[in-house]
Enzyme design. Sequence first.
Site, PDB file in Angstrom:
ATOM      1  N   CYS A 127      -3.582   3.875   9.665  1.00  0.00           N
ATOM      2  CA  CYS A 127      -2.296   3.426  10.209  1.00  0.00           C
ATOM      3  C   CYS A 127      -1.771   4.358  11.303  1.00  0.00           C
ATOM      4  O   CYS A 127      -0.592   4.302  11.649  1.00  0.00           O
ATOM      5  CB  CYS A 127      -1.278   3.309   9.088  1.00  0.00           C
ATOM      6  SG  CYS A 127      -1.823   2.191   7.776  1.00  0.00           S
ATOM      7  N   CYS A 171      -1.531   8.400   7.542  1.00  0.00           N
ATOM      8  CA  CYS A 171      -2.820   7.945   7.029  1.00  0.00           C
ATOM      9  C   CYS A 171      -3.717   7.489   8.180  1.00  0.00           C
ATOM     10  O   CYS A 171      -3.235   6.896   9.142  1.00  0.00           O
ATOM     11  CB  CYS A 171      -2.603   6.774   6.080  1.00  0.00           C
ATOM     12  SG  CYS A 171      -1.628   7.183   4.627  1.00  0.00           S
ATOM     13  N   CYS A 178       0.835  -1.196   0.000  1.00  0.00           N
ATOM     14  CA  CYS A 178       0.000   0.000   0.000  1.00  0.00           C
ATOM     15  C   CYS A 178       0.874   1.251   0.000  1.00  0.00           C
ATOM     16  O   CYS A 178       0.682   2.161  -0.809  1.00  0.00           O
ATOM     17  CB  CYS A 178      -0.929  -0.028   1.218  1.00  0.00           C
ATOM     18  SG  CYS A 178      -2.090   1.343   1.290  1.00  0.00           S
ATOM     19  N   CYS A 179       1.861   1.285   0.891  1.00  0.00           N
ATOM     20  CA  CYS A 179       2.785   2.428   0.922  1.00  0.00           C
ATOM     21  C   CYS A 179       3.548   2.550  -0.399  1.00  0.00           C
ATOM     22  O   CYS A 179       3.844   3.658  -0.839  1.00  0.00           O
ATOM     23  CB  CYS A 179       3.784   2.288   2.070  1.00  0.00           C
ATOM     24  SG  CYS A 179       3.159   2.708   3.706  1.00  0.00           S
ATOM     25  N   CYS A 205       7.425   4.027   6.297  1.00  0.00           N
ATOM     26  CA  CYS A 205       6.476   3.780   5.207  1.00  0.00           C
ATOM     27  C   CYS A 205       7.169   3.373   3.925  1.00  0.00           C
ATOM     28  O   CYS A 205       6.527   3.013   2.965  1.00  0.00           O
ATOM     29  CB  CYS A 205       5.638   5.019   4.955  1.00  0.00           C
ATOM     30  SG  CYS A 205       6.609   6.400   4.342  1.00  0.00           S
TER      31      CYS A 205
HETATM   32 FE1  SF4 Z   1      -1.383   2.647   3.040  1.00  0.00          FE
HETATM   33 FE2  SF4 Z   1      -1.177   2.893   5.694  1.00  0.00          FE
HETATM   34 FE3  SF4 Z   1       0.959   3.243   4.086  1.00  0.00          FE
HETATM   35 FE4  SF4 Z   1      -1.013   5.035   4.176  1.00  0.00          FE
HETATM   36  S1  SF4 Z   1       0.418   4.500   5.844  1.00  0.00           S
HETATM   37  S2  SF4 Z   1      -0.003   4.294   2.352  1.00  0.00           S
HETATM   38  S3  SF4 Z   1      -2.835   3.677   4.379  1.00  0.00           S
HETATM   39  S4  SF4 Z   1      -0.200   1.329   4.452  1.00  0.00           S
END
Ligand code: SF4
Length: 233
Positions: free
Chosen positions: A205, A202, A121-122, A227
């Site tokens: 998280c 985010c 995701c990051c 991240c």
């Molecule tokens: Fe995704 Fe969480 Fe990374 Fe944001 S902090 S990009 S929601 S995994």
Amino acid sequence: MGHDHHQTPARAAALQASYASSTTPELLRAMMTREFPGRLAVVSSFGAESAVILHLVSRIAPATPVIFLDTGKLFGQTAAYRQQLTDWLGLKDVRVIVPNAGDLAKRDPAGDLWRRDPDACCAIRKVAPLRAALAGFDAWITGRKSFQGGARAKLPVIETAGKMIKINPLTHWPVQWIDDYYAAHALPRHPLHEFGFTSIGCHPCTVPAGQGDTRSGRWAGTDKTECGIHTHL
Ligand code: SF4
């Protein structure tokens, strides 16, 4: 970016040596006006402590590009705060960067990749868009500090990151200096700061941090502490 602009560890070491005794504003001024004029950007989350570096930069050159990554998963308060701080400081070139729509459609169509694979995701929401946004620069300024702990405990002021120089002017600032700076310049705080958020990313998280490591509220309950922006760029 051509090879002419390829930054090396030797350059980072030379800069580190040259500016070892500079104050934070002196260092910033030198980087922005002498070492990397027109080739440097600030990367800011407009988070809990971001106003310090943004204020320092705005005093030297308010038209410096400021890159803000809107992952699509931020707290609504962060967008409001970004606007407030941009106006307050007179920042002239805040660039809002978003993830690639095709990547999101393909790899995170339901928006729940953070739950299944936060690193992936990051990678699509942060690392890839930031890499693209930084492509035209030779150096970037971060607001990271050693007191944030973990991988940041031994953070140098100047380091290499891939082909770029990364500048961490606040690395040696204790948390008290940050608080004092906000007070001395009457800087507005992020709306979530008063609720105990000391590091704001985010919403899926981030939870309020406890005592100690100010980033303990990030990816709480997992081994993850970074991240990927600062490990893959
Ligand atoms: Fe995704 Fe969480 Fe990374 Fe944001 S902090 S990009 S929601 S995994």
